[in-house]
Structure formats: structure tokens, C-alpha cells
Design an enzyme around this catalytic site. Structure first.
Site, PDB file in Angstrom:
ATOM      1  N   ASN A 211      -4.081  -6.100   6.495  1.00  0.00           N
ATOM      2  CA  ASN A 211      -3.138  -5.775   7.460  1.00  0.00           C
ATOM      3  C   ASN A 211      -4.213  -5.405   8.636  1.00  0.00           C
ATOM      4  OD1 ASN A 211      -5.227  -3.190   7.929  1.00  0.00           O
ATOM      5  ND2 ASN A 211      -5.675  -3.182   5.839  1.00  0.00           N
ATOM      6  N   ALA A 275     -12.331   2.498   7.620  1.00  0.00           N
ATOM      7  CA  ALA A 275     -12.210   0.684   7.147  1.00  0.00           C
ATOM      8  C   ALA A 275     -10.588   0.841   6.455  1.00  0.00           C
ATOM      9  CB  ALA A 275     -12.688   0.111   6.907  1.00  0.00           C
ATOM     10  N   ASP A 305     -12.583   1.435  -5.100  1.00  0.00           N
ATOM     11  CA  ASP A 305     -12.927   2.280  -3.717  1.00  0.00           C
ATOM     12  C   ASP A 305     -14.423   2.645  -2.876  1.00  0.00           C
ATOM     13  OD1 ASP A 305     -12.422   4.963  -2.265  1.00  0.00           O
ATOM     14  OD2 ASP A 305     -10.361   4.712  -2.816  1.00  0.00           O
ATOM     15  N   ILE A 306     -14.267   1.913  -2.179  1.00  0.00           N
ATOM     16  CA  ILE A 306     -16.240   2.460  -1.832  1.00  0.00           C
ATOM     17  C   ILE A 306     -16.784   3.803  -1.144  1.00  0.00           C
ATOM     18  CG2 ILE A 306     -17.566   1.469   0.327  1.00  0.00           C
ATOM     19  CD1 ILE A 306     -15.584  -0.402   0.801  1.00  0.00           C
ATOM     20  N   PHE A 324     -10.926   9.003   6.232  1.00  0.00           N
ATOM     21  CA  PHE A 324      -9.859   8.796   6.706  1.00  0.00           C
ATOM     22  C   PHE A 324      -8.181   8.618   5.910  1.00  0.00           C
ATOM     23  CE2 PHE A 324      -9.819   8.219  11.258  1.00  0.00           C
ATOM     24  CZ  PHE A 324     -11.229   8.624  11.477  1.00  0.00           C
ATOM     25  N   LYS A 342     -11.321  12.661  -3.308  1.00  0.00           N
ATOM     26  CA  LYS A 342     -12.605  11.356  -3.465  1.00  0.00           C
ATOM     27  C   LYS A 342     -13.512  12.115  -2.686  1.00  0.00           C
ATOM     28  CE  LYS A 342      -9.375   7.627  -1.435  1.00  0.00           C
ATOM     29  NZ  LYS A 342      -9.185   5.994  -1.368  1.00  0.00           N
TER      30      LYS A 342
HETATM   31  O1  PMT Z   1      -8.571  -0.082  13.144  1.00  0.00           O
HETATM   32  P1  PMT Z   1      -6.720   0.443  13.912  1.00  0.00           P
HETATM   33  O2  PMT Z   1      -6.021  -0.585  14.341  1.00  0.00           O
HETATM   34  O3  PMT Z   1      -8.316   1.273  14.858  1.00  0.00           O
HETATM   35  O4  PMT Z   1      -6.503   1.859  13.001  1.00  0.00           O
HETATM   36  C1  PMT Z   1      -7.289   2.748  12.793  1.00  0.00           C
HETATM   37  C2  PMT Z   1      -6.362   3.172  11.124  1.00  0.00           C
HETATM   38  C3  PMT Z   1      -5.153   3.742  11.536  1.00  0.00           C
HETATM   39  C4  PMT Z   1      -6.650   2.113  10.276  1.00  0.00           C
HETATM   40  C5  PMT Z   1      -7.625   4.380  10.824  1.00  0.00           C
HETATM   41  O5  PMT Z   1      -7.555   5.601  11.932  1.00  0.00           O
HETATM   42  C6  PMT Z   1      -7.382   4.912   9.501  1.00  0.00           C
HETATM   43  O6  PMT Z   1      -6.882   5.014   8.997  1.00  0.00           O
HETATM   44  N1  PMT Z   1      -8.076   4.508   8.484  1.00  0.00           N
HETATM   45  C7  PMT Z   1      -7.849   4.051   6.881  1.00  0.00           C
HETATM   46  C8  PMT Z   1      -6.619   3.671   6.620  1.00  0.00           C
HETATM   47  C9  PMT Z   1      -6.530   3.804   5.064  1.00  0.00           C
HETATM   48  O7  PMT Z   1      -6.785   2.356   4.589  1.00  0.00           O
HETATM   49  O8  PMT Z   1      -6.445   4.866   4.706  1.00  0.00           O
HETATM   50  P2  PMT Z   1      -5.805   4.918   2.541  1.00  0.00           P
HETATM   51  O9  PMT Z   1      -5.457   6.104   2.575  1.00  0.00           O
HETATM   52  O10 PMT Z   1      -5.693   3.739   2.275  1.00  0.00           O
HETATM   53  O11 PMT Z   1      -7.744   5.764   2.642  1.00  0.00           O
HETATM   54  C10 PMT Z   1      -8.168   6.305   2.155  1.00  0.00           C
HETATM   55  C11 PMT Z   1     -10.031   7.134   2.371  1.00  0.00           C
HETATM   56  O12 PMT Z   1      -9.805   5.819   1.496  1.00  0.00           O
HETATM   57  C12 PMT Z   1     -10.716   5.705   3.601  1.00  0.00           C
HETATM   58  O13 PMT Z   1     -11.602   6.599   4.367  1.00  0.00           O
HETATM   59  C13 PMT Z   1     -10.376   4.357   3.536  1.00  0.00           C
HETATM   60  O14 PMT Z   1     -11.935   3.616   4.537  1.00  0.00           O
HETATM   61  C14 PMT Z   1     -11.596   4.705   2.155  1.00  0.00           C
HETATM   62  N2  PMT Z   1     -10.770   3.655   1.237  1.00  0.00           N
HETATM   63  C15 PMT Z   1      -9.667   3.352   0.837  1.00  0.00           C
HETATM   64  C16 PMT Z   1      -9.656   1.961   0.025  1.00  0.00           C
HETATM   65  C17 PMT Z   1     -11.228   1.949  -0.468  1.00  0.00           C
HETATM   66  N3  PMT Z   1     -11.050   0.987  -1.221  1.00  0.00           N
HETATM   67  N4  PMT Z   1     -12.058   1.622   0.270  1.00  0.00           N
HETATM   68  C18 PMT Z   1     -12.592   2.822   0.373  1.00  0.00           C
HETATM   69  O15 PMT Z   1     -13.686   3.456   0.645  1.00  0.00           O
END
Ligand code: PMT
Length: 401
Positions: A211, A275, A305-306, A324, A342
Site C-alpha cells: 500500500n 503501520a 491483527d497485531i 491508528f 481493538k
Molecule cells: O506511512 P505514512 O505515509 O506516513 O502514512 C501514515 C498512515 C496514514 C499510514 C498512518 O497515519 C495510519 O493511519 N496508519 C494506520 C493505517 C491502517 O492500516 O489503518 P487500519 O484502519 O487499517 O488499521 C487500524 C489499526 O490496526 C492500525 O493501528 C494498524 O496499524 C493496526 N493493524 C491493522 C491490521 C493488522 N493486521 N494489524 C494491525 O496492527
């Protein structure tokens, strides 16, 4: 309490009538056991001599960006990395203007621009210059970049006028720097873990699903934690970014590797998951490069999902778990849902439908949603990712302390 012992301060002396105060400042810093290196700007030499500075600091005085001898001994990047903090005395209107424009036309401004440490400015100038809208604007910009400002004070000025613009007395500057290190020392015991960047989920040996995450937000967060004295571990997917100082970097590629690295680095006091982890991976990775024949059907399966794993762990859950949420619509609703599902303490939402911020940009605009109902949700306006990170880390420190 002396928090300055064995600290390394890079003192940048600029050209202003109050430059002579820098000599007293060096004397006081040395008395506290500080290692001082100095840079003298060209105009500073009109006010203080390199000989008096070097005699007091017992160290070399650097003055010219294009000096082969200086560069051979310690190049300008190493000089900026060497310091624990940079102190600019006096910060003249011209210095403030140059720094706010990001100019790098001499050694002092180049070192500051290249630095990943906190920079303290001690403004000193005539009251009219201090009150001038351009100085106000430049200062506002510098504060937003994270520069720390000491003074100025109100009083009689060298030019004969009275007002705000007098340099802060050296012993008060020393006190300010001492209390800065005092706060840092409190954080030395704290550990922070940050995940950053994208993950690559392989289809075959040469192709993968990924991504747009650049890792900038996560790297900025790790820098902000390290700057504030945290023992910082950054688990980062593939990025082109240079890692900040005092950060333990663990490079990973896939979500599985990120998960393993996270497990290996628990327990921690705070964990923040910025991440963009791929939600799915290919169930069976082709062992050889897939040929262009016929249709390609990929069977995907969910990655672990970490964040979810860590926040629901009975014994290893950090004191503060921050997720995030990257959303393109219904930002608040979706973010709050993630906060619950979460089991996070805070969730930081960014609207990634706006291409000027979020993914890849140097800027972001985030809202923080808290599980603790006594805390009020907050919206931080559009700011650089490093400013946002500083603000988040300040809130973490407040919470953990
Ligand atoms: O890297 P940059 O270009 O600076 O951009 C920053 C960003 C936009 C990536 C960052 O600010 C951000 O929003 N990161 C989270 C992106 C994301 O994947 O969000 P999500 O809504 O899909 O996931 C929610 C949370 O679960 C996140 O904290 C994610 O790290 C965590 N997660 C998701 C899936 C997974 N398998 N394991 C996780 O830990």
C-alpha cells in the site's frame, strides 16, 4: 539537581550585541560538567573572538561550512548528531528569519537544518524588531516546527531603548536547559514501541501486494519518543527513510514478520501502531515467478491483527495501547468502532481521502479519540507529521506520569 553533567551542547553564537553573554553561558555550562562545542557565525566574530570562546569552552570553535580542516575532523552532519541539544545565543531577528525559511547558507544554519535534536533559541533584539509582524510570523512558524524558545525578557536594551527583546540571563538559560534534561531523565525508564510503514505480502518471489504508506508518520513518532528520552523500538516495513538517533530499528517486510518482531519486543510502556499492515496475505505464495498465461486467481487469507493481539493480551499488554485508523469516510464513527473492537486506549484517526495529507505526505491531520470518558476527544489541525508526533508524545508522557 544537576541534570547537565556530561551532556553535550552545541552552542551556536550569532552576531548581536548580546553575543558577549555567550561567554558567561559557556563558563556556567562548563561548571556543570557540560561538554561544549561552538559554532561562531561570521557576524558573531565581530562581537566575540574565537580565542575567548575556545579558551572558555576548552573545545574547538567551528566557523565555516566549507572548511576542509573542520570537515575532516567532524563533518557538519556528525556535529549535529554529536549534540544532545543545540542552543542558539543570541537568536537575532536575522537568524530567526533564516531558520524559518529553512535556509542553509552557512555552517550554523546547515547544522540546525540537518539536526534531529531539540534546538533552543534565545531571541535578543530591539523591541521594534521583536514586535515586527514578520518576526512574530517567523517565530510562530519555528514554534510549530518544534523549536524551543527561551525569553526574551523585558528591560533596558543595549541600544538604549526599553521593552521586550532583552536576552535571558545566562544562569536562567542554564536553568531552562537543566529542567529540560530533568524531564528527559524521568522518561529514560520508559519504553516505547512503534510500528510503521507498509507491509509487503508476496504473491511470488518477485511480486507482492502493498500500500501507499511511506512510514513517515511512524518514523516521526519514533523520533519524537527518542527525543523525549524513551527507549524506543521502531518496527518498520519497507521505507526509504533514515532512522533517527537512539532508536532501535527492526526492519520487516511482511505482516507476519512485523507481528513476530512486536511479540519479541514486549513488554513496553506504550505501543503505538501507525503501520498500514496488509489485512490479507496470499494463502500460498508461488515458489517461482508466475507466468502470464490464462487467469490469475489469488486466494487470500487474513493476516493476524497485531494491534488487536497486543491490546487483548493478558500479561503483555502495554500500559498504553494506541492504534491508528486510516479512514476515507465516516471517520469518527469508524475510528470509534476500532477503538472499541481493538481494545485500544486511544485511537488516532486520519482522513486519508484528502491526498494532501495522510499517506506519503509530510503533513497529516488527526483526531484523537480516548476510551477514558474523562478525557475529551481532540482534533489536531493540519500539521507536519513531526509536529503531530511531538504533540502525541507530550500527551503520552502526561498520561504515563
Ligand atoms: O506511512 P505514512 O505515509 O506516513 O502514512 C501514515 C498512515 C496514514 C499510514 C498512518 O497515519 C495510519 O493511519 N496508519 C494506520 C493505517 C491502517 O492500516 O489503518 P487500519 O484502519 O487499517 O488499521 C487500524 C489499526 O490496526 C492500525 O493501528 C494498524 O496499524 C493496526 N493493524 C491493522 C491490521 C493488522 N493486521 N494489524 C494491525 O496492527
Amino acid at each position: 539537581m544537576n541534570n547537565l553533567f556530561q551532556k553535550k551542547i552545541l552552542l551556536i553564537i550569532c552576531g548581536g550585541v548580546s553575543a558577549y553573554k555567550s561567554l558567561e553561558l559557556i563558563r556556567l555550562l562548563k561548571k556543570q560538567g557540560v561538554e561544549v562545542k561552538t559554532i561562531l557565525t561570521k557576524s558573531a566574530k565581530e562581537f566575540v573572538t574565537p580565542l575567548s570562546v575556545t579558551s572558555l569552552s576548552q573545545g574547538k570553535v567551528y566557523d565555516d561550512l566549507f572548511n576542509a580542516e573542520n570537515e575532516a575532523e567532524m563533518n557538519h552532519i556528525s556535529l549535529s548528531r554529536w549534540a544532545d541539544v543545540i542552543l542558539v545565543v543570541p537568536a537575532t531577528a536575522n537568524t530567526i528569519s533564516k531558520l524559518s525559511a529553512g535556509s542553509s547558507d552557512d555552517l550554523a544554519s546547515t547544522v540546525i537544518l540537518a539536526s534531529d535534536k531539540d534546538v533552543f533559541l534565545t531571541p535578543a533584539m530591539n523591541v521594534r524588531m521583536w514586535e515586527h509582524p514578520s518576526t512574530r510570523e517567523n517565530l510562530k512558524k519555528l514554534k510549530s516546527f518544534g523549536y524551543k524558545i527561551i525569553g526574551p525578557e523585558i528591560g533596558d536594551m543595549a541600544c538604549g531603548e526599553f521593552g521586550e527583546g532583552k536576552i535571558t540571563e545566562p544562569d536562567n538559560i542554564v536553568q531552562e536547559i537543566n529542567s529540560y534534561f530533568n524531564k528527559l531523565h524521568k522518561n529514560y525508564k520508559l519504553k516505547a514501541l512503534v510500528t510503521a510503514g507498509p507491509t509487503n505480502e508476496y504473491i511470488d518471489p518477485v511480486r507482492f501486494i502493498t500500500n501507499k504508506s511511506s512510514g513517515k508518520q511512524g518514523h516521526a513518532l519514533a523520533k519524537a519518543f527518542a527525543k523525549k528520552g524513551f527507549q524506543t523500538t521502531l518496527i518498520s516495513g519497507p521505507t526509504n527513510l533514515e532512522v533517527g538517533s537512539n532508536i532501535k530499528l527492526i526492519k520487516v517486510e511482511t505482516a507476519d514478520e512485523m507481528f513476530k518482531a512486536t511479540q519479541d519486543n514486549l513488554p513496553t510502556d506504550v505501543a503505538i501502531f501507525s503501520a498500514a499492515v496488509a489485512d490479507f496475505k496470499v494463502k500460498e505464495i508461488n515458489s517461482s515467478k508466475i507466468k502470464k498465461t490464462g487467469k490469475l486467481n489469488l486466494e487470500l487469507e487474513k493476516n493476524i491483527d497485531i494491534l488487536n493481539y497486543v491490546s487483548k493480551h493478558n500479561s503483555l499488554r502495554p500500559k498504553l495501547v494506541i492504534g491508528f485508523a486510516a479512514e476515507t469516510n465516516n471517520v469518527e464513527k469508524n475510528a470509534k468502532k476500532k477503538l472499541e473492537e481493538k481494545n485500544c486506549d486511544w485511537i488516532i484517526a486520519n482522513d486519508v481521502s484528502n491526498k494532501a495529507i495522510g499517506f506519503h505526505s509530510n503533513f497529516n491531520e488527526v483526531s484523537i479519540y480516548y476510551r477514558d470518558k474523562n478525557m475529551h476527544d481532540e482534533k489536531l489541525g493540519i500539521k507536519s507529521k513531526s509536529e503531530i508526533s511531538d504533540e502525541i508524545v507530550d500527551r503520552v508522557i502526561k498520561k504515563l506520569n
